[in-house]
Design a protein around this motif. Structure first.
Motif, mmCIF file in Angstrom:
data_model
loop_
_atom_site.group_PDB
_atom_site.id
_atom_site.type_symbol
_atom_site.label_atom_id
_atom_site.label_comp_id
_atom_site.label_asym_id
_atom_site.label_seq_id
_atom_site.Cartn_x
_atom_site.Cartn_y
_atom_site.Cartn_z
ATOM 1 N N ASP A 8 51.850 43.320 39.661
ATOM 2 C CA ASP A 8 50.598 43.114 38.735
ATOM 3 C C ASP A 8 49.299 43.808 39.333
ATOM 4 O OD1 ASP A 8 51.698 41.579 36.792
ATOM 5 O OD2 ASP A 8 51.682 39.784 37.883
ATOM 6 N N GLN A 9 49.330 43.837 40.769
ATOM 7 C CA GLN A 9 48.252 44.454 41.451
ATOM 8 C C GLN A 9 48.072 45.994 41.074
ATOM 9 O OE1 GLN A 9 48.034 44.010 45.707
ATOM 10 N NE2 GLN A 9 47.739 42.175 45.779
ATOM 11 N N GLU A 10 49.215 46.550 41.002
ATOM 12 C CA GLU A 10 49.330 47.854 40.553
ATOM 13 C C GLU A 10 48.926 48.105 38.983
ATOM 14 O OE1 GLU A 10 53.184 49.076 41.395
ATOM 15 O OE2 GLU A 10 53.009 49.582 43.259
ATOM 16 N N LEU A 11 49.151 47.216 38.158
ATOM 17 C CA LEU A 11 48.918 47.175 36.558
ATOM 18 C C LEU A 11 47.439 46.968 36.748
ATOM 19 C CD1 LEU A 11 49.529 47.165 33.752
ATOM 20 C CD2 LEU A 11 50.070 44.700 33.873
ATOM 21 N N LEU A 12 46.799 46.147 37.423
ATOM 22 C CA LEU A 12 45.431 45.858 37.561
ATOM 23 C C LEU A 12 44.615 46.960 37.874
ATOM 24 C CD1 LEU A 12 45.457 42.126 38.784
ATOM 25 C CD2 LEU A 12 44.548 42.796 36.529
ATOM 26 N N ILE A 13 45.128 47.402 38.914
ATOM 27 C CA ILE A 13 44.249 48.885 39.386
ATOM 28 C C ILE A 13 44.455 49.828 38.462
ATOM 29 C CG2 ILE A 13 44.392 50.667 40.875
ATOM 30 C CD1 ILE A 13 45.521 48.388 43.201
ATOM 31 N N GLU A 14 45.338 50.050 37.690
ATOM 32 C CA GLU A 14 45.605 51.018 36.728
ATOM 33 C C GLU A 14 44.607 50.863 35.486
ATOM 34 O OE1 GLU A 14 48.902 52.691 33.483
ATOM 35 O OE2 GLU A 14 49.546 51.954 35.452
ATOM 36 N N VAL A 15 44.713 49.834 34.910
ATOM 37 C CA VAL A 15 43.900 48.991 33.818
ATOM 38 C C VAL A 15 42.483 49.116 34.050
ATOM 39 C CG1 VAL A 15 43.413 47.174 32.172
ATOM 40 C CG2 VAL A 15 45.874 48.010 32.639
ATOM 41 N N ALA A 16 42.030 48.894 35.196
ATOM 42 C CA ALA A 16 40.823 48.511 35.589
ATOM 43 C C ALA A 16 40.038 50.240 35.884
ATOM 44 C CB ALA A 16 40.515 48.022 37.088
ATOM 45 N N SER A 17 40.953 51.112 36.151
ATOM 46 C CA SER A 17 40.539 52.390 36.378
ATOM 47 C C SER A 17 40.098 52.947 34.769
ATOM 48 C CB SER A 17 41.689 53.217 36.840
ATOM 49 O OG SER A 17 41.333 54.776 36.660
ATOM 50 N N ASN A 18 41.230 52.803 33.823
ATOM 51 C CA ASN A 18 41.014 52.985 32.358
ATOM 52 C C ASN A 18 39.715 52.331 31.773
ATOM 53 O OD1 ASN A 18 43.388 54.210 32.741
ATOM 54 N ND2 ASN A 18 44.555 52.809 31.608
ATOM 55 N N TYR A 19 39.353 51.100 32.231
ATOM 56 C CA TYR A 19 38.231 50.608 31.773
ATOM 57 C C TYR A 19 36.834 50.755 32.612
ATOM 58 C CZ TYR A 19 40.663 47.921 28.063
ATOM 59 O OH TYR A 19 41.449 47.685 26.806
ATOM 60 N N ASN A 20 37.058 51.564 33.674
ATOM 61 C CA ASN A 20 35.896 51.979 34.559
ATOM 62 C C ASN A 20 35.444 50.624 35.110
ATOM 63 O OD1 ASN A 20 35.952 54.842 34.197
ATOM 64 N ND2 ASN A 20 34.826 54.528 32.503
ATOM 65 N N ILE A 21 36.397 49.824 35.740
ATOM 66 C CA ILE A 21 35.830 48.464 36.339
ATOM 67 C C ILE A 21 36.299 48.927 37.750
ATOM 68 C CG2 ILE A 21 36.389 46.127 36.554
ATOM 69 C CD1 ILE A 21 36.973 45.985 33.510
ATOM 70 N N PRO A 22 35.290 48.902 38.542
ATOM 71 C CA PRO A 22 35.569 48.933 40.253
ATOM 72 C C PRO A 22 36.264 47.765 40.626
ATOM 73 C CG PRO A 22 33.359 48.380 39.876
ATOM 74 C CD PRO A 22 33.973 48.530 38.371
ATOM 75 N N LEU A 23 37.573 47.911 41.123
ATOM 76 C CA LEU A 23 38.313 46.787 41.919
ATOM 77 C C LEU A 23 38.295 47.256 43.423
ATOM 78 C CD1 LEU A 23 41.219 45.732 39.649
ATOM 79 C CD2 LEU A 23 39.057 44.534 40.188
ATOM 80 N N THR A 24 38.320 46.078 44.353
ATOM 81 C CA THR A 24 38.428 46.366 45.581
ATOM 82 C C THR A 24 39.716 45.657 46.272
ATOM 83 O OG1 THR A 24 36.934 44.787 46.325
ATOM 84 C CG2 THR A 24 36.060 46.976 46.005
ATOM 85 N N SER A 25 40.115 45.960 47.557
ATOM 86 C CA SER A 25 41.169 45.116 48.145
ATOM 87 C C SER A 25 40.500 43.663 48.249
ATOM 88 C CB SER A 25 41.394 45.623 49.421
ATOM 89 O OG SER A 25 40.307 45.844 50.237
ATOM 90 N N ASP A 26 39.478 43.385 48.399
ATOM 91 C CA ASP A 26 38.781 41.761 48.315
ATOM 92 C C ASP A 26 39.005 41.295 47.283
ATOM 93 O OD1 ASP A 26 38.079 42.426 51.018
ATOM 94 O OD2 ASP A 26 35.872 42.880 50.551
ATOM 95 N N ASP A 27 38.866 42.034 45.887
ATOM 96 C CA ASP A 27 39.257 41.339 44.717
ATOM 97 C C ASP A 27 40.757 40.902 44.562
ATOM 98 O OD1 ASP A 27 36.554 42.019 43.858
ATOM 99 O OD2 ASP A 27 37.011 43.835 43.193
ATOM 100 N N LEU A 28 41.558 41.621 45.084
ATOM 101 C CA LEU A 28 43.101 41.586 45.056
ATOM 102 C C LEU A 28 43.831 40.593 45.928
ATOM 103 C CD1 LEU A 28 43.905 45.289 44.093
ATOM 104 C CD2 LEU A 28 43.609 43.237 42.530
ATOM 105 N N THR A 29 42.923 40.181 46.956
ATOM 106 C CA THR A 29 43.279 39.231 48.198
ATOM 107 C C THR A 29 42.500 38.113 48.282
ATOM 108 O OG1 THR A 29 42.074 40.351 49.737
ATOM 109 C CG2 THR A 29 44.351 41.290 49.377
ATOM 110 N N PRO A 30 43.222 36.854 48.586
ATOM 111 C CA PRO A 30 42.661 35.668 48.925
ATOM 112 C C PRO A 30 41.450 35.814 49.841
ATOM 113 C CG PRO A 30 45.021 35.388 49.886
ATOM 114 C CD PRO A 30 44.764 36.996 48.886
ATOM 115 N N GLU A 31 40.458 34.775 49.796
ATOM 116 C CA GLU A 31 39.458 34.765 50.724
ATOM 117 C C GLU A 31 39.966 33.873 51.834
ATOM 118 O OE1 GLU A 31 35.996 33.234 48.564
ATOM 119 O OE2 GLU A 31 35.931 34.717 47.204
ATOM 120 N N VAL A 32 39.487 34.377 53.214
ATOM 121 C CA VAL A 32 39.939 33.603 54.243
ATOM 122 C C VAL A 32 38.959 32.204 54.269
ATOM 123 C CG1 VAL A 32 40.069 33.736 56.933
ATOM 124 C CG2 VAL A 32 40.804 35.863 55.208
ATOM 125 N N GLN A 33 39.599 31.407 54.821
ATOM 126 C CA GLN A 33 38.874 30.217 54.846
ATOM 127 C C GLN A 33 38.559 29.849 56.068
ATOM 128 O OE1 GLN A 33 40.046 27.113 52.066
ATOM 129 N NE2 GLN A 33 39.876 28.492 50.361
#
Length: 74
Positions: free
Chosen positions: A49-74
């Motif tokens: 799903d990460q690969e899919l999200l990166i591909e689709v975000a690129s098609n929609y010109n939406i910047p995704l970072t690794s921080d968006d795809l990983t959980p926040e450290v608490q």
């Protein structure tokens, strides 16, 4: 005060800025899968799903970072 942390699915969904049903259509995923992922306490995104999200975000010109795809450290 307690800071509310967003899950990876919630962070990515917020960046796309569309209703869950439209988000599901854009990703070519079933609406119920997206709804469950958005409600899940951890909301982890699988590698596929990460690969899919990166591909689709690129098609929609939406910047995704690794921080968006990983959980926040608490």
């Amino acid at each position: 005060m307690t800071k509310i942390h967003k899950t990876p699915w919630q962070k990515v969904h917020a960046k796309f800025g569309m209703p869950p049903s439209q988000f599901a259509r854009v990703l070519n995923r079933h609406r119920s899968k997206i709804s469950r992922a958005l409600r899940d306490d951890k909301g982890l995104i699988s590698g596929r799903d990460q690969e899919l999200l990166i591909e689709v975000a690129s098609n929609y010109n939406i910047p995704l970072t690794s921080d968006d795809l990983t959980p926040e450290v608490q």
